[in-house]
Design a protein around this motif. Sequence first.
Motif, PDB file in Angstrom:
ATOM      1  N   ARG A   1      46.498  44.607  22.562  1.00  0.00           N
ATOM      2  CA  ARG A   1      46.085  44.452  23.845  1.00  0.00           C
ATOM      3  C   ARG A   1      46.527  43.207  24.846  1.00  0.00           C
ATOM      4  NH1 ARG A   1      39.590  45.235  23.590  1.00  0.00           N
ATOM      5  NH2 ARG A   1      40.032  44.510  21.504  1.00  0.00           N
ATOM      6  N   LEU A   2      47.437  42.400  23.992  1.00  0.00           N
ATOM      7  CA  LEU A   2      47.779  41.158  24.577  1.00  0.00           C
ATOM      8  C   LEU A   2      48.853  41.282  25.767  1.00  0.00           C
ATOM      9  CD1 LEU A   2      48.011  38.232  24.093  1.00  0.00           C
ATOM     10  CD2 LEU A   2      50.145  38.409  23.227  1.00  0.00           C
ATOM     11  N   LEU A   3      48.400  40.821  26.857  1.00  0.00           N
ATOM     12  CA  LEU A   3      49.273  41.271  28.088  1.00  0.00           C
ATOM     13  C   LEU A   3      50.557  40.348  28.193  1.00  0.00           C
ATOM     14  CD1 LEU A   3      46.086  41.306  30.556  1.00  0.00           C
ATOM     15  CD2 LEU A   3      47.621  43.279  30.034  1.00  0.00           C
ATOM     16  N   PRO A   4      51.309  40.813  28.837  1.00  0.00           N
ATOM     17  CA  PRO A   4      52.879  39.936  28.818  1.00  0.00           C
ATOM     18  C   PRO A   4      52.455  38.503  29.748  1.00  0.00           C
ATOM     19  CG  PRO A   4      53.155  42.235  29.601  1.00  0.00           C
ATOM     20  CD  PRO A   4      51.727  42.098  29.354  1.00  0.00           C
ATOM     21  N   ALA A   5      51.383  38.455  30.275  1.00  0.00           N
ATOM     22  CA  ALA A   5      51.002  37.323  30.953  1.00  0.00           C
ATOM     23  C   ALA A   5      50.944  36.150  30.337  1.00  0.00           C
ATOM     24  CB  ALA A   5      49.852  37.130  31.679  1.00  0.00           C
ATOM     25  N   ALA A   6      50.710  36.478  28.592  1.00  0.00           N
ATOM     26  CA  ALA A   6      50.547  35.484  27.753  1.00  0.00           C
ATOM     27  C   ALA A   6      52.013  34.611  27.597  1.00  0.00           C
ATOM     28  CB  ALA A   6      49.992  36.099  26.503  1.00  0.00           C
ATOM     29  N   PHE A   7      52.932  35.155  27.835  1.00  0.00           N
ATOM     30  CA  PHE A   7      54.221  34.908  27.569  1.00  0.00           C
ATOM     31  C   PHE A   7      54.861  34.213  29.196  1.00  0.00           C
ATOM     32  CE2 PHE A   7      53.821  37.998  24.359  1.00  0.00           C
ATOM     33  CZ  PHE A   7      53.756  37.088  23.314  1.00  0.00           C
ATOM     34  N   SER A   8      54.503  34.856  30.173  1.00  0.00           N
ATOM     35  CA  SER A   8      55.026  34.518  31.507  1.00  0.00           C
ATOM     36  C   SER A   8      54.128  33.124  31.884  1.00  0.00           C
ATOM     37  CB  SER A   8      54.939  35.536  32.436  1.00  0.00           C
ATOM     38  OG  SER A   8      53.642  36.182  32.678  1.00  0.00           O
ATOM     39  N   ASP A   9      52.900  33.128  31.658  1.00  0.00           N
ATOM     40  CA  ASP A   9      52.043  32.008  31.764  1.00  0.00           C
ATOM     41  C   ASP A   9      51.526  31.456  30.550  1.00  0.00           C
ATOM     42  OD1 ASP A   9      50.277  30.389  33.194  1.00  0.00           O
ATOM     43  OD2 ASP A   9      48.824  31.742  33.631  1.00  0.00           O
ATOM     44  N   THR A  10      52.257  30.840  29.933  1.00  0.00           N
ATOM     45  CA  THR A  10      51.893  29.932  28.597  1.00  0.00           C
ATOM     46  C   THR A  10      50.988  29.004  28.830  1.00  0.00           C
ATOM     47  OG1 THR A  10      53.869  30.721  27.378  1.00  0.00           O
ATOM     48  CG2 THR A  10      52.528  28.961  26.695  1.00  0.00           C
ATOM     49  N   PRO A  11      51.360  28.193  29.971  1.00  0.00           N
ATOM     50  CA  PRO A  11      50.256  27.143  30.308  1.00  0.00           C
ATOM     51  C   PRO A  11      48.954  27.444  30.628  1.00  0.00           C
ATOM     52  CG  PRO A  11      52.320  26.720  31.515  1.00  0.00           C
ATOM     53  CD  PRO A  11      52.558  28.086  30.947  1.00  0.00           C
ATOM     54  N   GLY A  12      48.889  29.027  31.275  1.00  0.00           N
ATOM     55  CA  GLY A  12      47.491  29.363  31.503  1.00  0.00           C
ATOM     56  C   GLY A  12      46.814  29.762  30.289  1.00  0.00           C
ATOM     57  N   LEU A  13      47.533  30.159  29.399  1.00  0.00           N
ATOM     58  CA  LEU A  13      46.879  30.449  28.020  1.00  0.00           C
ATOM     59  C   LEU A  13      46.454  29.494  27.214  1.00  0.00           C
ATOM     60  CD1 LEU A  13      46.614  32.977  25.829  1.00  0.00           C
ATOM     61  CD2 LEU A  13      48.782  32.392  24.970  1.00  0.00           C
ATOM     62  N   LEU A  14      47.442  28.352  27.336  1.00  0.00           N
ATOM     63  CA  LEU A  14      46.920  27.036  26.574  1.00  0.00           C
ATOM     64  C   LEU A  14      45.935  26.510  27.211  1.00  0.00           C
ATOM     65  CD1 LEU A  14      50.341  25.515  26.006  1.00  0.00           C
ATOM     66  CD2 LEU A  14      48.877  26.328  24.373  1.00  0.00           C
ATOM     67  N   SER A  15      45.614  26.743  28.604  1.00  0.00           N
ATOM     68  CA  SER A  15      44.377  26.316  29.209  1.00  0.00           C
ATOM     69  C   SER A  15      43.039  26.734  28.833  1.00  0.00           C
ATOM     70  CB  SER A  15      44.617  26.336  30.708  1.00  0.00           C
ATOM     71  OG  SER A  15      43.362  26.095  31.486  1.00  0.00           O
ATOM     72  N   LYS A  16      43.309  28.135  28.437  1.00  0.00           N
ATOM     73  CA  LYS A  16      41.983  29.114  27.977  1.00  0.00           C
ATOM     74  C   LYS A  16      41.845  28.304  26.686  1.00  0.00           C
ATOM     75  CE  LYS A  16      41.892  31.491  31.489  1.00  0.00           C
ATOM     76  NZ  LYS A  16      40.863  31.417  32.413  1.00  0.00           N
ATOM     77  N   LEU A  17      42.814  28.172  25.864  1.00  0.00           N
ATOM     78  CA  LEU A  17      42.544  27.657  24.352  1.00  0.00           C
ATOM     79  C   LEU A  17      41.722  26.288  24.419  1.00  0.00           C
ATOM     80  CD1 LEU A  17      42.825  27.885  21.404  1.00  0.00           C
ATOM     81  CD2 LEU A  17      45.166  26.837  21.618  1.00  0.00           C
ATOM     82  N   LYS A  18      42.316  25.344  25.415  1.00  0.00           N
ATOM     83  CA  LYS A  18      41.637  24.042  25.532  1.00  0.00           C
ATOM     84  C   LYS A  18      40.167  24.276  26.020  1.00  0.00           C
ATOM     85  CE  LYS A  18      42.216  19.714  27.656  1.00  0.00           C
ATOM     86  NZ  LYS A  18      42.862  18.904  28.688  1.00  0.00           N
ATOM     87  N   ASP A  19      40.055  25.195  26.949  1.00  0.00           N
ATOM     88  CA  ASP A  19      38.620  25.350  27.241  1.00  0.00           C
ATOM     89  C   ASP A  19      37.673  25.839  25.984  1.00  0.00           C
ATOM     90  OD1 ASP A  19      39.035  25.116  30.263  1.00  0.00           O
ATOM     91  OD2 ASP A  19      39.399  27.333  30.519  1.00  0.00           O
TER      92      ASP A  19
ATOM     93  N   ASP B   1      39.853  38.173  30.377  1.00  0.00           N
ATOM     94  CA  ASP B   1      40.069  38.646  31.731  1.00  0.00           C
ATOM     95  C   ASP B   1      41.684  38.453  32.018  1.00  0.00           C
ATOM     96  OD1 ASP B   1      37.508  38.981  31.813  1.00  0.00           O
ATOM     97  OD2 ASP B   1      37.025  37.395  33.155  1.00  0.00           O
ATOM     98  N   ASP B   2      42.108  37.350  31.570  1.00  0.00           N
ATOM     99  CA  ASP B   2      43.638  37.362  32.166  1.00  0.00           C
ATOM    100  C   ASP B   2      44.738  37.434  31.150  1.00  0.00           C
ATOM    101  OD1 ASP B   2      42.433  36.029  34.118  1.00  0.00           O
ATOM    102  OD2 ASP B   2      43.235  33.721  33.855  1.00  0.00           O
ATOM    103  N   PHE B   3      44.367  37.795  29.923  1.00  0.00           N
ATOM    104  CA  PHE B   3      45.431  37.899  28.754  1.00  0.00           C
ATOM    105  C   PHE B   3      45.218  39.094  27.736  1.00  0.00           C
ATOM    106  CE2 PHE B   3      45.668  33.184  30.091  1.00  0.00           C
ATOM    107  CZ  PHE B   3      47.119  33.299  30.480  1.00  0.00           C
ATOM    108  N   ARG B   4      43.961  39.714  28.085  1.00  0.00           N
ATOM    109  CA  ARG B   4      43.809  40.904  27.259  1.00  0.00           C
ATOM    110  C   ARG B   4      43.658  42.138  28.072  1.00  0.00           C
ATOM    111  NH1 ARG B   4      38.922  41.747  22.967  1.00  0.00           N
ATOM    112  NH2 ARG B   4      37.838  42.065  24.905  1.00  0.00           N
ATOM    113  N   ALA B   5      44.491  43.398  27.688  1.00  0.00           N
ATOM    114  CA  ALA B   5      43.875  44.363  28.545  1.00  0.00           C
ATOM    115  C   ALA B   5      42.791  45.167  27.857  1.00  0.00           C
ATOM    116  CB  ALA B   5      44.967  45.569  28.251  1.00  0.00           C
ATOM    117  N   LYS B   6      42.078  45.879  28.721  1.00  0.00           N
ATOM    118  CA  LYS B   6      40.880  46.190  28.480  1.00  0.00           C
ATOM    119  C   LYS B   6      40.962  47.219  27.257  1.00  0.00           C
ATOM    120  CE  LYS B   6      37.789  45.750  32.321  1.00  0.00           C
ATOM    121  NZ  LYS B   6      38.373  45.257  33.600  1.00  0.00           N
ATOM    122  N   ASP B   7      41.933  48.051  27.294  1.00  0.00           N
ATOM    123  CA  ASP B   7      41.998  49.183  26.135  1.00  0.00           C
ATOM    124  C   ASP B   7      43.499  48.910  25.741  1.00  0.00           C
ATOM    125  OD1 ASP B   7      39.569  50.286  26.581  1.00  0.00           O
ATOM    126  OD2 ASP B   7      40.482  50.978  28.632  1.00  0.00           O
ATOM    127  N   PHE B   8      43.808  49.901  24.498  1.00  0.00           N
ATOM    128  CA  PHE B   8      45.151  49.845  23.871  1.00  0.00           C
ATOM    129  C   PHE B   8      46.019  50.688  24.664  1.00  0.00           C
ATOM    130  CE2 PHE B   8      42.544  47.965  20.419  1.00  0.00           C
ATOM    131  CZ  PHE B   8      43.555  47.421  19.701  1.00  0.00           C
TER     132      PHE B   8
END
Lengths: 156, 156
Positions: A96-114, A149-156
């Motif tokens: 379910r990983l959205l492509p945003a995880a790669f196009s917005d790596t800083p955003g993903l890292l920010s979520k991890l930091k949270d 919300d930002d990086f995972r699709a609701k369904d497969f």
Amino acid sequence: MRHFLMAMALIAPMAYVAQDAQAQSAEEKVVEARRAYFKLMGANMGPLGAMAKGNIEYNAETAQLHAGNLAAIASYNPTPHFAAGTSNADMPGKTRLLPAAFSDTPGLLSKLKDFQTAVAALQDAAGGGREALGPAVGKVGGTCKGCHDDFRAKDF
Amino acid sequence: MRHFLMAMALIAPMAYVAQDAQAQSAEEKVVEARRAYFKLMGANMGPLGAMAKGNIEYNAETAQLHAGNLAAIASYNPTPHFAAGTSNADMPGKTRLLPAAFSDTPGLLSKLKDFQTAVAALQDAAGGGREALGPAVGKVGGTCKGCHDDFRAKDF
């Protein structure tokens, strides 16, 4: 955290895929490991959430154990499990990983930091009674949701 | 380690099974989380072993990352994922965990301690070149095998 960000920058994510002897299943292995990483988060959040809601009895030792496990997971560097080529656009039906995880790596890292910040607070609160546990678990859960919300699709 | 052993003694393993709302699948959830725990070990041992063998190029940062991840896993308390009622005698075909894990808990804990000790040494060695990495990875792998020999069935 700084160490983690440095590692993120230094490691070439594709190395894990490209260098694997079994090229056909390398991406599937990445997805499997990624799922294991989140599975362990959930396995510890489950009992903590149940205690916070009163669905199971609060137990300080148990709460502390699970908070400690989340801290162990928070100290884990999941970079290899987010290798390029493993989004749901690359592998429909398998992740379910959205492509945003790669196009917005800083955003993903920010979520991890949270998540890491909320887990640190949870570690302090978990052993202090259900009243202390509840809000701290809620904050960790909020960071889970924020990333979903930002990086995972609701369904497969 | 002392903290871990204390936690092992204090937590009633069955609590996770007995208190789960979905009683039918509680044991399967335990097995799933246990498998995730070992999956993450393997996902980090894989690249380290490949570097040690020369199958992929040695990279100090990558080696350090995976050694650090193994250290994170070594600091994780897996007690809840070894809840009673989840051996291959209880759940044939679904797990390879031998009943010895429950009849010889001190033995199982001893294997875990071996792993933790070897991982600590690996963390020191991983960034120091392939020559330093090899023996340290071998020792960690030896602790994996040591536990498999006594507590994991060869097949499902």
